[in-house]
Every structure is written in structure tokens, then in C-alpha cells.
Design an enzyme around this catalytic site. Structure first.
Site, PDB file in Angstrom:
ATOM      1  N   LYS A   6       4.228   0.672  10.245  1.00 27.33           N
ATOM      2  CA  LYS A   6       4.675   2.282   9.083  1.00 27.33           C
ATOM      3  C   LYS A   6       4.021   3.079   9.691  1.00 27.33           C
ATOM      4  O   LYS A   6       4.165   4.476   9.326  1.00 27.33           O
ATOM      5  CB  LYS A   6       3.843   1.425   7.750  1.00 27.33           C
ATOM      6  CG  LYS A   6       4.571   1.482   6.581  1.00 27.33           C
ATOM      7  CD  LYS A   6       3.539   1.203   5.516  1.00 27.33           C
ATOM      8  CE  LYS A   6       2.871  -0.122   5.126  1.00 27.33           C
ATOM      9  NZ  LYS A   6       2.446  -0.204   3.809  1.00 27.33           N
TER      10      LYS A   6
ATOM     11  N   ARG B   6       5.523 -12.626   9.793  1.00 26.65           N
ATOM     12  CA  ARG B   6       5.906 -11.449  10.112  1.00 26.65           C
ATOM     13  C   ARG B   6       7.541 -11.768  10.462  1.00 26.65           C
ATOM     14  O   ARG B   6       7.670 -11.845  11.181  1.00 26.65           O
ATOM     15  CB  ARG B   6       4.900 -10.044  10.518  1.00 26.65           C
ATOM     16  CG  ARG B   6       4.238  -9.974   9.596  1.00 26.65           C
ATOM     17  CD  ARG B   6       3.032  -9.398  10.352  1.00 26.65           C
ATOM     18  NE  ARG B   6       3.484  -7.299  10.264  1.00 26.65           N
ATOM     19  CZ  ARG B   6       3.228  -6.649   9.216  1.00 26.65           C
ATOM     20  NH1 ARG B   6       2.015  -7.805   8.718  1.00 26.65           N
ATOM     21  NH2 ARG B   6       3.592  -6.258   9.344  1.00 26.65           N
TER      22      ARG B   6
ATOM     23  N   GLU C 261       0.913  -1.356  -0.073  1.00 26.33           N
ATOM     24  CA  GLU C 261       0.104   0.179   0.173  1.00 26.33           C
ATOM     25  C   GLU C 261       0.984   1.255   0.623  1.00 26.33           C
ATOM     26  O   GLU C 261       1.419   1.540   1.031  1.00 26.33           O
ATOM     27  CB  GLU C 261      -0.297   0.153   1.115  1.00 26.33           C
ATOM     28  CG  GLU C 261      -2.253   1.055   0.960  1.00 26.33           C
ATOM     29  CD  GLU C 261      -3.131   1.125   2.561  1.00 26.33           C
ATOM     30  OE1 GLU C 261      -2.773   0.027   3.433  1.00 26.33           O
ATOM     31  OE2 GLU C 261      -3.339   1.941   1.949  1.00 26.33           O
TER      32      GLU C 261
HETATM   33  P1  ATP Z   1       2.790  -2.230   8.452  1.00 25.00           P
HETATM   34  O1  ATP Z   1       2.499  -3.374   8.985  1.00 25.00           O
HETATM   35  O2  ATP Z   1       3.532  -2.154   8.496  1.00 25.00           O
HETATM   36  O3  ATP Z   1       2.156  -0.560   8.285  1.00 25.00           O
HETATM   37  P2  ATP Z   1       1.713  -3.327   5.690  1.00 25.00           P
HETATM   38  O4  ATP Z   1       2.121  -4.938   6.147  1.00 25.00           O
HETATM   39  O5  ATP Z   1       0.688  -3.005   6.415  1.00 25.00           O
HETATM   40  O6  ATP Z   1       2.726  -3.107   7.039  1.00 25.00           O
HETATM   41  P3  ATP Z   1       2.013  -3.281   3.216  1.00 25.00           P
HETATM   42  O7  ATP Z   1       2.370  -2.344   2.015  1.00 25.00           O
HETATM   43  O8  ATP Z   1       0.202  -3.461   3.042  1.00 25.00           O
HETATM   44  O9  ATP Z   1       2.264  -2.939   4.770  1.00 25.00           O
HETATM   45  O10 ATP Z   1       2.497  -4.715   2.485  1.00 25.00           O
HETATM   46  C1  ATP Z   1       3.183  -4.924   1.443  1.00 25.00           C
HETATM   47  C2  ATP Z   1       3.363  -6.244   1.562  1.00 25.00           C
HETATM   48  O11 ATP Z   1       4.785  -6.851   2.350  1.00 25.00           O
HETATM   49  C3  ATP Z   1       2.266  -7.405   2.426  1.00 25.00           C
HETATM   50  O12 ATP Z   1       2.001  -8.445   1.891  1.00 25.00           O
HETATM   51  C4  ATP Z   1       2.484  -7.376   3.941  1.00 25.00           C
HETATM   52  O13 ATP Z   1       1.784  -8.980   4.405  1.00 25.00           O
HETATM   53  C5  ATP Z   1       4.125  -7.542   3.512  1.00 25.00           C
HETATM   54  N1  ATP Z   1       4.764  -7.362   4.576  1.00 25.00           N
HETATM   55  C6  ATP Z   1       4.833  -5.868   5.360  1.00 25.00           C
HETATM   56  N2  ATP Z   1       5.893  -6.140   7.095  1.00 25.00           N
HETATM   57  C7  ATP Z   1       6.211  -7.154   6.715  1.00 25.00           C
HETATM   58  C8  ATP Z   1       6.905  -7.830   7.533  1.00 25.00           C
HETATM   59  N3  ATP Z   1       7.812  -7.367   8.363  1.00 25.00           N
HETATM   60  N4  ATP Z   1       7.308  -8.994   7.373  1.00 25.00           N
HETATM   61  C9  ATP Z   1       6.666  -9.619   6.428  1.00 25.00           C
HETATM   62  N5  ATP Z   1       6.641  -9.170   5.223  1.00 25.00           N
HETATM   63  C10 ATP Z   1       5.830  -8.293   5.652  1.00 25.00           C
HETATM   64 MG    MG Z   2      -1.525  -3.616   5.184  1.00 24.80          MG
END
Ligand code: ATP
Ligand code: MG
Length: 557
Positions: free
Chosen positions: A270, A260, A35
Site C-alpha cells: 500500500k 500472501r 486497516e
Molecule cells: P500492505 O502490506 O499492502 O499495506 P496490509 O497487510 O497492511 O497490506 P491490511 O489492511 O492490514 O493490509 O490487510 C487486511 C487483510 O488482508 C489482512 O488480513 C492481510 O493479511 C490481508 N492481505 C493483505 N495483503 C495481502 C496479500 N497480498 N495476499 C493475501 N492477503 C493479504
Molecule cells: Mg496490515
């Protein structure tokens, strides 16, 4: 697929099985779906390595798709940085897509759901929605709008799109099961009215699809075979499958969840990273203490080391917290091989060689890498006044101190043996200058009479070295689990996480360091010329990582 490919994690085993049974017609198609609401961090790197790595090893494809369904938090700045980071990490997407490219298709699917009597327009307000949803232990209640006719739903939904209603007046909901044990299936929202400017579609839309709904359809539209995501989406999988089953879509990607990546001494959300940037606890998303890809890159972590780390942590379904020391080990191992050596004195003290001829300058030949002669040698100037580290001298050292002390002899790397003969002190009794003699017979750093010294020090010549800004970076938090137990994570910032050295001196050859170039400063660690602030003749160096894991030592003491 080659025999030397990455070890088989459980996801690769699923893919192997699918290929054996011909499930997707021998196709492997993945995607990385960020995102665009922040910069990528090391957790994303794990997902990137996994998705792009699988595509590469199975001769498949991996798309980069921005899941841009929430215009309020999204921005082109993030869209651009994310692309830059993925490329820097060494990956190429097969196609670049935006979920917003599919907004019209996704809308049409919603009309189809209405016609199938699988979606309805609901007028409950936020409080009522909460009340009707029920709890983990109690079933929810059906919305009074649940049995609206198809005609009325279509009419209302089209008027939602046309902008006839204020934000929050209606939502479109899936008609699933208000008594489901899985709260995600209690008639979840599919669309909300939101008047917000979208970075891509502008003001075309005033209704936006919900993430789960748009995500499943975007995967399907792109013909993704394996939709890999993190564990928190496990409970959303039934909804993902429901959407595709009800619409009888031509393809149905398989959602697979993995755990994760969490790192100790690090915050990864984030939201928290954005807070650090907005409240100026760091200099920006690319502050070298940030766990972002840009921060790590600026700090000097090579992309190859990050990929190696992601490989080593592996892919499982178990939540765990990885020691940041493991990432640093990957960085060290990578840089040890490729970083040329250089000499920098971080906190200098003068050594005057009393018997060295005034005005004489020698060029000492120093190897650029002790284990790799192919990296060649360089010339370093040596003269009467040398600078060494303050901490490499003690007037009356204990026996185990193998550096310089009154009456003791040490080697100056690749130059000469020197022996301390005295000190000069200031009014407060602080040593401000060391007096010494050098042994001309030890040129190159060894003695013809076989005389041994216990210590070898790095050094620069005072007149032939240059001032440089050197920044020592350390862990940003001093608690392994910042924010745990309700503590405000901002109170756990390590005040020593950035130390700027005012008097550091580097050997002349380092003045021309290219922005981003890596070095090992002998006995000090790996450093990288800051790629933003290094100017020709004026390098700024960031400490990437120390030579050894000093935190592990502290813990064991
Ligand atoms: P955050 O929770 O830090 O805001 P998010 O999951 O909302 O991160 P996205 O932009 O939706 O961030 O993530 C893009 C991809 O990266 C998704 O498929 C998510 O599952 C993966 N991802 C995000 N954080 C991690 C992590 N700590 N370990 C592994 N994969 C991750
Ligand atoms: Mg997300």
C-alpha cells in the site's frame, strides 16, 4: 456444506476437524480486518474470498472489521472504498465493526493486565527501548520501570489517558520475557501516547492501542473462531495467544496464517501504491493499471473472474509469485462467454471499393457472439469507403501474411470478399488509401463458387462509424519483480503501459455502450466502456486484456 464446494485447502481441513470435535460449538466465524489506510488490492481480494468464502460454505459469518488503530494514516475515503469494493466483489458482511468501537473495552482490558501485574508503564525513550530490546542473538534487558507497583502503573496509565503527558513520554508494555527468542514477546508495547485526530473517535483519545493487542481483543470480542491472516503474523501468534490466555477471555480464536498473494510485474504494498497515486505516476487509485480492486474494475476485470482467480491460486503456507498471465486467463475466459462482439478499428486506413455504387448503404447482419446465437445479431452499415487496420495491409506482403496485399483477396467479416487493386501514396511514399473491388456474389462473407480466402478482417464504414477514445493498457512495470535488488521501482515503469489512440473508430452500435459494458472488439481484445468517462454518445473504451497472452509469446521468442 455442498459437495461441489471449493477444494479443501489446509484451513478448511482445520475447520472440518474443529467441527468434528465440536471445538467452537459448531460455529464458524471469520472476519476480514483491513486497516483503512489505502484502497484494497488483488492481494486483499484473496483474503476476502478466503474469509467470506469459508463463512458462506460453512453457513457461518464473516464480519468486516476496520482495524483502525493508527489514526495518522487512516481516512474515511478508505473506509468507504473498502466497503464498496467488498460488495462489488460479491460479498456481504454479517456485521460491520471498527476496532475503535472497542477502544473503551480494550482500555479496560489493559487496566486488568496492569492489575494482574502483566503490564507496566515504561518511561524509556525510543533509543533506549531499542537498546533494551536486544537483538536476535542477544537477550534484551529489563526496563528499570518493570517493577513499578500496580498502583503506580494504574495511576500513570490513567494519566496517560487523561492527556497529562506529551507524546512519546510513556508507553504501556506487556510484561512477558525480555530474553525470549521471539522479539515480539520482549515486553511489547500495548499503548502509545499519540495526539492525532481519529476519523471515527475524533479527539476522544490521546492514547491508542497497538495493532497486535487490539487485534486479538477485537477478534475475541466478536467471537471469531478462526482468525485468518498472512504469514508475516506467524511470529506474532504467541503474543496473540498470550493476551487472550492471561486475560482468561471467554473465547480464544485460533490464528491461522497463509501465504500472501504476490503477482509478477506488480507492486502490491500500500505504501508503494500510495506513492504512485500521490506522485501522480497514475491517475488515481482507480487507474486501470493499478492492482487495486477499483483499478481492475475500471479496466474491465469482472468480479467473477477475480473470484475465480483467487480460487485457482489456492491457499498455502508457501510464499510464491503468481504470473499475472494467470489472472488475465481468468479474465479472458470469463469475458469470452459473456462479452458481445463489436468492430472497432484502432488505427484506421481507408479502403475505397471502386465498383461499389456511390451513395449506396447496406445493412449487414453480424452475430453478436459466434458461439452463442442466443445473443442475437446486429446491423452494421456497409458502404463504398471502409476503414480497416493499417497493420492488416502490406503492399507487398510475404506469403505467410494472410491479410490484405496488392492483388490479394480477403473477407470483410460478415460482408463481402474484397480484392486489392492499387494504392494511393503521399509525398513520402506512405500508403494513405487502398483501392479495391468487392465481389457482390460473396454477400454475407462466403463465395458461391467455393473460392476460399485465408484472412478475415474486421472493418467499419467510414461514413457510419464514430470516433471513440480507446486506451490500450499494458503491464505497468517492465520488470517481473519491480524494486528487487534495491532498484527504484519507479525506474521500471513501462512507458507503453498506456497508449491513447487518436483516430480509433467504432461501429455505430457501440456509441451507446453503457458505462462499464464489456465487449470483444473482433481480433483486438476485450474492452470495457470506462464507467467514469463514458458519456451518452461519447464512449471511452479501456482495453481490459488482449485476446492472447502476448507477453508469453515475447518471452518464448
Ligand atoms: P500492505 O502490506 O499492502 O499495506 P496490509 O497487510 O497492511 O497490506 P491490511 O489492511 O492490514 O493490509 O490487510 C487486511 C487483510 O488482508 C489482512 O488480513 C492481510 O493479511 C490481508 N492481505 C493483505 N495483503 C495481502 C496479500 N497480498 N495476499 C493475501 N492477503 C493479504
Ligand atoms: Mg496490515
Amino acid at each position: 456444506m455442498s459437495e461441489t464446494a471449493a477444494p479443501k485447502n489446509f484451513i478448511r481441513q482445520i475447520i472440518d476437524e474443529d467441527l468434528k470435535t465440536g471445538k467452537n460449538g459448531n460455529k464458524v466465524a471469520t472476519r476480514f480486518p483491513p486497516e483503512p489506510n489505502g484502497y484494497l488490492h488483488i492481494g486483499h481480494a484473496k483474503s476476502i474470498c478466503l474469509n467470506f468464502g469459508i463463512a458462506k460454505d460453512y453457513s457461518g459469518t464473516c464480519n468486516l472489521r476496520f482495524d483502525d488503530t493508527n489514526p495518522v494514516k487512516e481516512d474515511v475515503e478508505y473506509v468507504e472504498s473498502i466497503q464498496e469494493d467488498i460488495q462489488w466483489l460479491g460479498f456481504k458482511w454479517a456485521n460491520l465493526y471498527f476496532a475503535s468501537d472497542y477502544f473503551e473495552k480494550i482500555y479496560q482490558f489493559a487496566e486488568q493486565l496492569i492489575k494482574l501485574e502483566k503490564a507496566y508503564v515504561c518511561g524509556l525513550n525510543a533509543d533506549q527501548l531499542r537498546e533494551y530490546r536486544g537483538t536476535l542473538t542477544e537477550p534484551g534487558k529489563n526496563s528499570p520501570d518493570r517493577n513499578r507497583s500496580v498502583e503506580e502503573n494504574l495511576d500513570l496509565f490513567r494519566r496517560m489517558r487523561a492527556g497529562e503527558f506529551p507524546d512519546g513520554k510513556y508507553i504501556l508494555r506487556a510484561k512477558i520475557d525480555m530474553a525470549s527468542a521471539n522479539l515480539n514477546l520482549r515486553d511489547p508495547a500495548l499503548y502509545r501516547i499519540r495526539r492525532a485526530h481519529h476519523h471515527k473517535t475524533g479527539d476522544t483519545w490521546c492514547i491508542y492501542p497497538m495493532y497486535d493487542y487490539a487485534h486479538a481483543l477485537s477478534d475475541m470480542i466478536e467471537g471469531i473462531t478462526h482468525s485468518i491472516c498472512t504469514l508475516e503474523f506467524e511470529d506474532h501468534r504467541p503474543l496473540y495467544d498470550w493476551i487472550l490466555e492471561v486475560l482468561k477471555t471467554p473465547c480464544h480464536p485460533q490464528q491461522i496464517e497463509f501465504s500472501r498473494l504476490n503477482l509478477d510485474y506488480t507492486v502490491m504494498s500500500k505504501r508503494k501504491l500510495l506513492q504512485l497515486v500521490q506522485e501522480k505516476h497514475v491517475s488515481g487509485w482507480d487507474d486501470p493499471r493499478m492492482p487495486t480492486i477499483q483499478g481492475m474494475r475500471r479496466r474491465g476485470y469482472p468480479a467473477e473472474a477475480i473470484r475465480d482467480f483467487c480460487e485457482r491460486v489456492g491457499v498455502t503456507k508457501k510464499d510464491s509469485c503468481i504470473e499475472i498471465g494467470m489472472l488475465e486467463t481468468c479474465v479472458r475466459e470469463n469475458l469470452d462467454k459473456k462479452a458481445p462482439r463489436g468492430m472497432a478499428v484502432l488505427r484506421p486506413i481507408r479502403v475505397v471499393l471502386e465498383n461499389y455504387p456511390e451513395g449506396q448503404v447496406e445493412e449487414v447482419e453480424v452475430p453478436n457472439h459466434p458461439q452463442n446465437p442466443e445473443m442475437g445479431t446486429r446491423k452494421v452499415q456497409f458502404s463504398k469507403v471502409i476503414l480497416i487496420e493499417e497493420e492488416d495491409f502490406m503492399e507487398n506482403p510475404p506469403n505467410k501474411f494472410f491479410r490484405l496485399g496488392l492483388g490479394r483477396e480477403v473477407r470483410l467479416r460478415s460482408a463481402y470478399y474484397i480484392k486489392c487493386t492499387g494504392v494511393k501514396k503521399d509525398a513520402d511514399g506512405r500508403v494513405v488509401e487502398i483501392l479495391a473491388t468487392y465481389d457482390p456474389a460473396t454477400k454475407g462473407g462466403s463465395s458461391p463458387d467455393g473460392r476460399k480466402v485465408k484472412g478475415t478482417l474486421h472493418w467499419v464504414s467510414e461514413a457510419h462509424s464514430v470516433k471513440a477514445q480507446i486506451r490500450l493498457y499494458d503491464r505497468f512495470f517492465n520488470d517481473p519483480n519491480p524494486g528487487a535488488g534495491g532498484t527504484d521501482f519507479l525506474t521500471q515503469v513501462n512507458p507503453q503501459s498506456l497508449v491513447i489512440l487518436p483516430d480509433a473508430r467504432i461501429e455505430k452500435s457501440l456509441t451507446e455502450a453503457a458505462p462499464g459494458a464489456h465487449y470483444q472488439f473482433e481480433r483486438q481484445g476485450y474492452f470495457c466502456a470506462d464507467y467514469k468517462e463514458t458519456k451518452p454518445g461519447h464512449p471511452v473504451f479501456n482495453r481490459t486484456v488482449t485476446l492472447r497472452d502476448s507477453w508469453a509469446k515475447e518471452k518464448s521468442v
